[in-house]
Design an enzyme around this catalytic site. Structure first.
Site, PDB file in Angstrom:
ATOM      1  N   VAL A  67       0.841  -1.202   0.000  1.00  0.00           N
ATOM      2  CA  VAL A  67       0.000   0.000   0.000  1.00  0.00           C
ATOM      3  C   VAL A  67       0.870   1.243   0.000  1.00  0.00           C
ATOM      4  O   VAL A  67       1.953   1.277   0.595  1.00  0.00           O
ATOM      5  CB  VAL A  67      -0.964   0.031   1.212  1.00  0.00           C
ATOM      6  CG1 VAL A  67      -1.905  -1.151   1.190  1.00  0.00           C
ATOM      7  CG2 VAL A  67      -0.190   0.070   2.524  1.00  0.00           C
ATOM      8  N   CYS A  68       0.391   2.273  -0.700  1.00  0.00           N
ATOM      9  CA  CYS A  68       0.988   3.602  -0.643  1.00  0.00           C
ATOM     10  C   CYS A  68      -0.158   4.599  -0.731  1.00  0.00           C
ATOM     11  O   CYS A  68      -1.323   4.224  -0.620  1.00  0.00           O
ATOM     12  CB  CYS A  68       2.018   3.808  -1.757  1.00  0.00           C
ATOM     13  SG  CYS A  68       1.302   3.888  -3.414  1.00  0.00           S
ATOM     14  N   GLN A  69       0.132   5.876  -0.941  1.00  0.00           N
ATOM     15  CA  GLN A  69      -0.930   6.872  -0.904  1.00  0.00           C
ATOM     16  C   GLN A  69      -1.699   6.975  -2.223  1.00  0.00           C
ATOM     17  O   GLN A  69      -2.913   7.079  -2.237  1.00  0.00           O
ATOM     18  CB  GLN A  69      -0.355   8.241  -0.527  1.00  0.00           C
ATOM     19  CG  GLN A  69      -1.389   9.231  -0.006  1.00  0.00           C
ATOM     20  CD  GLN A  69      -2.018   8.786   1.298  1.00  0.00           C
ATOM     21  OE1 GLN A  69      -1.405   8.106   2.115  1.00  0.00           O
ATOM     22  NE2 GLN A  69      -3.280   9.133   1.507  1.00  0.00           N
ATOM     23  N   GLY A 123      -0.845   4.859  -5.160  1.00  0.00           N
ATOM     24  CA  GLY A 123      -0.774   3.625  -5.933  1.00  0.00           C
ATOM     25  C   GLY A 123       0.446   3.493  -6.815  1.00  0.00           C
ATOM     26  O   GLY A 123       0.721   2.419  -7.344  1.00  0.00           O
ATOM     27  N   LEU A 128      -4.149   4.468  -0.856  1.00  0.00           N
ATOM     28  CA  LEU A 128      -4.965   4.723   0.331  1.00  0.00           C
ATOM     29  C   LEU A 128      -5.830   5.969   0.201  1.00  0.00           C
ATOM     30  O   LEU A 128      -6.761   6.159   0.982  1.00  0.00           O
ATOM     31  CB  LEU A 128      -4.058   4.847   1.567  1.00  0.00           C
ATOM     32  CG  LEU A 128      -3.292   3.581   1.961  1.00  0.00           C
ATOM     33  CD1 LEU A 128      -2.376   3.859   3.150  1.00  0.00           C
ATOM     34  CD2 LEU A 128      -4.248   2.448   2.291  1.00  0.00           C
TER      35      LEU A 128
END
Length: 233
Positions: free
Chosen positions: A141-143, A145, A170
């Site tokens: 996961v990252c902010q 994608g 996220l």
């Protein structure tokens, strides 16, 4: 002729590992193309899912969450019980070129969006390997994608075969989807700097202007008196 045939067969057997033998009309043989062994590398196909599908992977298939964002975003908000290995780390190098780039960055992207000046984490893959085996099921996961996709590619090349990512990161996760830790919601963890107070500043200025307009409209005499006290150039 039988002796010639036997000789051809023996020659073919002795040279089988190094070349193909082609028999001519005259009964002679000549070497052909050498045999080459091909190594077939099976690459993993990254599974892109939405937040609800990600929850099913965690609960039903035993996926482990790996957060690859930088420390600042991770500290603002992250999924509870996740692991953290940043794909980018803060760049504190002190060579002249880096100092110039860091200064420019901090005065623009850093000031307005709260983004740290970073560089690729040279120990990313090794750090993940030290905590997980290549057979592990990882949900990256990252902010937004993008970093999770890049991290998935790096881990794929390192031998990890079961990888999933949340599409668009996220920032698309609705409040309450995951249990989170931090000072803000997961979808807002990427917001920092002056942009976070821009709305508040606009609201205050708008309120002041509206009040001034109403004061001048309904109390023109008092407004004129106030303007007389205003300094003139």
């Amino acid at each position: 002729m039988a002796g010639l045939a036997s000789s051809s067969i023996l020659s073919s057997i002795s040279n089988f590992r190094t070349s193909w033998l082609v028999e001519t009309h005259s009964g002679r043989t000549k070497p052909g193309k050498p045999l080459r062994r091909r190594n077939l590398n099976i690459k993993a196909e990254v599974n892109y899912v939405n937040a609800e599908e990600a929850k099913k992977l965690i609960a039903g298939e035993g996926y482990t969450i790996l957060d690859v964002r930088d420390k600042s975003q991770y500290d603002r908000a992250h999924i509870k019980s996740c692991y953290h290995v940043p794909l980018f780390v803060e760049n504190q190098d002190n060579d002249f070129g880096t100092i110039i780039k860091r200064t420019v960055h901090n005065n623009f992207a850093g000031l307005f969006f709260g983004l740290p000046f970073t560089k690729l984490n040279p120990d990313f893959v090794q750090s993940v390997k030290s905590q997980f085996s290549p057979q592990s099921k990882l949900l990256l996961v990252c902010q937004e994608g993008l970093r999770s996709s890049a991290a998935a590619n790096n881990l794929d090349q390192a031998g990890f075969q079961t990888i999933a990512c949340i599409t668009s990161g996220l920032q698309t996760v609705k409040p309450g989807t995951f249990d989170s830790v931090g000072t803000t919601e997961l979808q807002d963890a990427g917001k920092a700097g002056l942009i976070t107070i821009q709305g508040k500043i606009s609201a205050v200025l708008g309120t002041v202007l509206v009040c001034a307009y109403l004061f001048i409209t309904f109390f023109p005499e008092q407004a004129e008196k106030l303007l007389q006290f205003a300094p003139t150039s």
